[in-house]
Design a protein around this motif. Sequence first.
Motif, mmCIF file in Angstrom:
data_model
loop_
_atom_site.group_PDB
_atom_site.id
_atom_site.type_symbol
_atom_site.label_atom_id
_atom_site.label_comp_id
_atom_site.label_asym_id
_atom_site.label_seq_id
_atom_site.Cartn_x
_atom_site.Cartn_y
_atom_site.Cartn_z
ATOM 1 N N GLY A 148 0.825 -0.962 0.123
ATOM 2 C CA GLY A 148 -0.072 -0.118 0.068
ATOM 3 C C GLY A 148 0.919 1.132 0.084
ATOM 4 N N GLU A 149 0.601 1.993 1.040
ATOM 5 C CA GLU A 149 1.443 3.407 1.170
ATOM 6 C C GLU A 149 2.715 3.160 1.901
ATOM 7 O OE1 GLU A 149 -1.189 6.618 1.984
ATOM 8 O OE2 GLU A 149 -2.250 6.449 0.257
ATOM 9 N N THR A 150 2.734 2.168 2.658
ATOM 10 C CA THR A 150 3.538 1.854 3.602
ATOM 11 C C THR A 150 5.175 1.321 2.836
ATOM 12 O OG1 THR A 150 2.192 1.186 5.232
ATOM 13 C CG2 THR A 150 4.446 0.518 5.510
ATOM 14 N N THR A 151 6.107 2.051 2.811
ATOM 15 C CA THR A 151 7.308 1.596 2.325
ATOM 16 C C THR A 151 8.583 1.420 3.116
ATOM 17 O OG1 THR A 151 7.976 3.704 1.600
ATOM 18 C CG2 THR A 151 6.733 2.657 0.132
ATOM 19 N N THR A 152 9.335 0.634 3.071
ATOM 20 C CA THR A 152 10.869 0.826 3.587
ATOM 21 C C THR A 152 11.876 0.532 2.843
ATOM 22 O OG1 THR A 152 12.025 -0.318 5.470
ATOM 23 C CG2 THR A 152 10.590 -1.892 4.198
ATOM 24 N N ASP A 153 13.128 0.977 2.766
ATOM 25 C CA ASP A 153 14.196 1.181 1.914
ATOM 26 C C ASP A 153 15.504 0.288 2.954
ATOM 27 O OD1 ASP A 153 12.904 2.224 -0.144
ATOM 28 O OD2 ASP A 153 13.504 4.487 0.878
ATOM 29 N N ASP A 154 16.252 -0.492 1.937
ATOM 30 C CA ASP A 154 17.427 -1.050 2.596
ATOM 31 C C ASP A 154 17.298 -1.761 3.851
ATOM 32 O OD1 ASP A 154 18.139 0.701 0.635
ATOM 33 O OD2 ASP A 154 18.997 2.049 1.942
ATOM 34 N N THR A 155 16.123 -2.420 3.668
ATOM 35 C CA THR A 155 15.813 -3.394 4.929
ATOM 36 C C THR A 155 16.128 -4.846 4.451
ATOM 37 O OG1 THR A 155 13.421 -3.283 4.570
ATOM 38 C CG2 THR A 155 14.432 -1.897 6.378
ATOM 39 N N LEU A 156 16.268 -5.046 3.074
ATOM 40 C CA LEU A 156 16.645 -6.398 2.730
ATOM 41 C C LEU A 156 17.546 -6.150 1.607
ATOM 42 C CD1 LEU A 156 15.537 -9.437 2.127
ATOM 43 C CD2 LEU A 156 13.796 -8.574 0.640
ATOM 44 N N ALA A 157 18.478 -7.036 1.520
ATOM 45 C CA ALA A 157 19.395 -7.283 0.378
ATOM 46 C C ALA A 157 19.714 -8.747 -0.086
ATOM 47 C CB ALA A 157 20.781 -6.739 1.345
ATOM 48 N N VAL A 158 19.805 -8.715 -1.118
ATOM 49 C CA VAL A 158 20.137 -10.031 -1.849
ATOM 50 C C VAL A 158 21.763 -9.934 -2.431
ATOM 51 C CG1 VAL A 158 19.837 -11.722 -3.957
ATOM 52 C CG2 VAL A 158 17.752 -10.447 -2.615
ATOM 53 N N TYR A 159 22.575 -10.903 -2.244
ATOM 54 C CA TYR A 159 23.985 -10.806 -2.472
ATOM 55 C C TYR A 159 24.625 -12.057 -2.990
ATOM 56 C CZ TYR A 159 24.977 -13.429 1.936
ATOM 57 O OH TYR A 159 24.821 -14.363 2.725
ATOM 58 N N SER A 160 25.294 -11.978 -4.320
ATOM 59 C CA SER A 160 26.009 -12.989 -4.862
ATOM 60 C C SER A 160 27.404 -13.150 -4.231
ATOM 61 C CB SER A 160 25.939 -13.199 -6.149
ATOM 62 O OG SER A 160 26.721 -11.851 -6.623
ATOM 63 N N HIS A 161 28.129 -11.908 -3.610
ATOM 64 C CA HIS A 161 29.426 -11.968 -3.407
ATOM 65 C C HIS A 161 29.387 -10.749 -2.129
ATOM 66 C CE1 HIS A 161 29.423 -8.402 -5.862
ATOM 67 N NE2 HIS A 161 30.395 -8.010 -5.317
ATOM 68 N N VAL A 162 30.608 -10.645 -1.596
ATOM 69 C CA VAL A 162 30.684 -9.794 -0.417
ATOM 70 C C VAL A 162 32.112 -9.063 -0.726
ATOM 71 C CG1 VAL A 162 31.248 -9.033 1.875
ATOM 72 C CG2 VAL A 162 29.218 -10.834 1.347
ATOM 73 N N ASP A 163 32.281 -7.980 -1.030
ATOM 74 C CA ASP A 163 33.484 -7.213 -1.269
ATOM 75 C C ASP A 163 34.261 -6.933 -0.157
ATOM 76 O OD1 ASP A 163 33.036 -6.995 -4.112
ATOM 77 O OD2 ASP A 163 32.008 -5.206 -3.831
ATOM 78 N N SER A 164 33.648 -6.696 1.029
ATOM 79 C CA SER A 164 34.381 -6.496 2.183
ATOM 80 C C SER A 164 33.406 -6.681 3.523
ATOM 81 C CB SER A 164 35.098 -4.968 2.241
ATOM 82 O OG SER A 164 33.882 -3.951 2.356
ATOM 83 N N LEU A 165 34.131 -6.760 4.519
ATOM 84 C CA LEU A 165 33.591 -7.307 5.901
ATOM 85 C C LEU A 165 33.934 -6.105 6.778
ATOM 86 C CD1 LEU A 165 31.520 -9.842 6.133
ATOM 87 C CD2 LEU A 165 33.531 -11.087 6.876
ATOM 88 N N LYS A 166 32.971 -5.938 7.770
ATOM 89 C CA LYS A 166 33.219 -5.179 8.795
ATOM 90 C C LYS A 166 32.662 -6.206 10.291
ATOM 91 C CE LYS A 166 33.299 -0.713 7.171
ATOM 92 N NZ LYS A 166 32.728 0.807 7.220
ATOM 93 N N VAL A 167 33.459 -6.093 11.188
ATOM 94 C CA VAL A 167 33.244 -6.802 12.488
ATOM 95 C C VAL A 167 32.307 -5.624 13.145
ATOM 96 C CG1 VAL A 167 33.924 -7.808 14.374
ATOM 97 C CG2 VAL A 167 34.870 -8.437 12.414
ATOM 98 N N GLU A 168 31.176 -6.154 13.704
ATOM 99 C CA GLU A 168 30.469 -5.032 14.903
ATOM 100 C C GLU A 168 30.018 -5.729 15.861
ATOM 101 O OE1 GLU A 168 27.121 -3.346 12.555
ATOM 102 O OE2 GLU A 168 28.193 -2.405 11.263
ATOM 103 N N PRO A 169 30.233 -5.259 17.094
ATOM 104 C CA PRO A 169 30.994 -3.921 17.126
ATOM 105 C C PRO A 169 32.505 -4.102 16.773
ATOM 106 C CG PRO A 169 30.725 -4.780 19.413
ATOM 107 C CD PRO A 169 29.879 -5.714 18.394
ATOM 108 N N ALA A 170 33.076 -2.851 16.485
ATOM 109 C CA ALA A 170 34.428 -3.090 16.072
ATOM 110 C C ALA A 170 35.409 -3.161 17.302
ATOM 111 C CB ALA A 170 34.975 -1.695 15.335
ATOM 112 N N PHE A 171 34.693 -2.534 18.547
ATOM 113 C CA PHE A 171 35.701 -2.689 19.836
ATOM 114 C C PHE A 171 34.491 -3.368 20.743
ATOM 115 C CE2 PHE A 171 36.963 -1.067 23.940
ATOM 116 C CZ PHE A 171 38.199 -1.380 24.087
ATOM 117 N N ALA A 172 34.809 -4.142 21.606
ATOM 118 C CA ALA A 172 33.911 -4.709 22.766
ATOM 119 C C ALA A 172 34.892 -5.237 23.791
ATOM 120 C CB ALA A 172 33.034 -6.062 22.122
ATOM 121 N N VAL A 173 34.342 -5.286 25.064
ATOM 122 C CA VAL A 173 34.957 -5.605 26.129
ATOM 123 C C VAL A 173 34.228 -7.039 26.860
ATOM 124 C CG1 VAL A 173 35.329 -5.174 28.740
ATOM 125 C CG2 VAL A 173 35.377 -3.448 26.614
ATOM 126 N N ALA A 174 34.771 -8.168 27.234
ATOM 127 C CA ALA A 174 34.236 -9.178 27.726
ATOM 128 C C ALA A 174 35.054 -9.280 29.297
ATOM 129 C CB ALA A 174 34.506 -10.551 26.973
#
Length: 521
Positions: free
Chosen positions: A374-400
């Motif tokens: 209907g009139e409800t939309t959302t962007d960038d909440t779904l992605a389809v991928y055949s490959h990954v160019d780069s990877l980030k670890v989140e969080p970049a800094f953590a404490v245990a």
Amino acid sequence: MIKRMRKGHLAGLAGLMLLMPLPAGAQDGATLLEENCSGCHMADDNGALSRISGQRKTPEGWLMTIVRMRLFHGMEIEPAVQSELVHYLSDTQGLAPSETEGLRYVLEREPAHMEEVEAPLGEMCSRCHSAARFKLQRRTQEEWALHIDFHVGQWPTLEYQALGRDREWLKLAREEVVPLLAERYPLESDAWNTWLEAQKPEAAGSWVFATSLPEKGEAYGTLEVSGDSQPYTVSGTLMTVGGEELTLEGKLNVYTGYEWRANLDIGGTKYRQILAISEDGSSLSGRQFLHAEDSLGGAFRAARAGGAPAIVGVVPSTVPAGSSATVQIVGTGLGDVALSGALEATGGATNAYGSAIEVSPAADTDGLITIASGETTTDDTLAVYSHVDSLKVEPAFAVARVGGGGGSAGKVPARFDAVGYWNGPDGQPGTEDDIRIGSVPASWSVAPFNEEAEHLKDTEYAGVMDETLGIFMPGVAGPNTERPFSTNNAGNLKVLATSGEATGEGQLIVTVQRWNDPPIR
């Protein structure tokens, strides 16, 4: 004799005390406040009690105050009465929704939030605790001054600690910090006065939600809130991304008209929710985490079922190209859905959680998807991928934190996500035009962060990383005779994620126990 709280007791106290049932036939809050507090706090001509009347706080803030009165000043109070007082003070001297914006991470016990605190508040206040702790209070200028005096009386060594002994701490606190706090965080505010008069949203009813579970990944479901008095009863169903159906049940209290605090059992595992109801009552947002390990949890978003059309999430949020999947559009008031962008599809089947649609992207499909119903939309909440160019670890800094081993403080684990990216128009990874895909499956490992960590064999002693879940479980606390100086099982580690040819790296500090773990750190 003052008893020391064991690790987790104060945090657990927040979970238990903020869900205590209100005593049947209880006296009104003002009467309870006078009966339990006027022995030490004097009333003015208007009946307002000294110190108490000059402050506003969150539910956790008021709970911490009452617990401090018990521990340090011998206050005797029944748990049910304490719960009633926390309710009363939060409702009459709390914070408006807008006054907690940007600070809810500390209430939600977000484990990896990094604060940036400007001078002089960084050196004077947040060297000992989070900045959110004082920003989530409102006081008169007189009360802020008395708060400074309280700190000096309770912790007299603070003037001799780092960032204290190199300056005239008390003079600066009184002459610079008190006026600043009084200006930024005053007792009186238009936001609070408006909220006091506003009609409060209802918690009761049906909600549809999207969240994630530490070991099961993305999830969605429905919950029903019922009951004529607090704590309300919560029941419902949760569906994991893997198709597992789990029963949900528990109890809920609401403070200040919007502060949602619930303890739940989800498929036999105890969880805690710290959420906020939107001012119009149409949505919920916050964080849900394991009751025993608040570092393991995820964001929680919900919409009131039957309300205005809304999309709160998509499960799964990433789909590998060349595969088939059922994508659940989580929301309310949805009918047929339309996918556009890298993947075109229409139709779907309406269900209790929103609308589900079958997708079968071609093997070479890459891109983000716009979802419309209907009139409800959302962007960038779904992605389809055949490959990954780069990877980030989140969080970049953590404490245990190490723990266990017969001690009173349990282990505090850490959890990581591998987030995939495509190179943007410049064709280079790690630049501002990179396109975020979302969380992707990865294999996990740890390595020494530097030469010192390698020399001390941190990877051998600090703990173990789950290779598929990205959950790091720290080692046992206490002296380790196999390490230099019999030191603890602390460590400085690289967190490594690999997905296909892409790798990502983060940092994990494994440190000692947190002995004092209050509801607001």
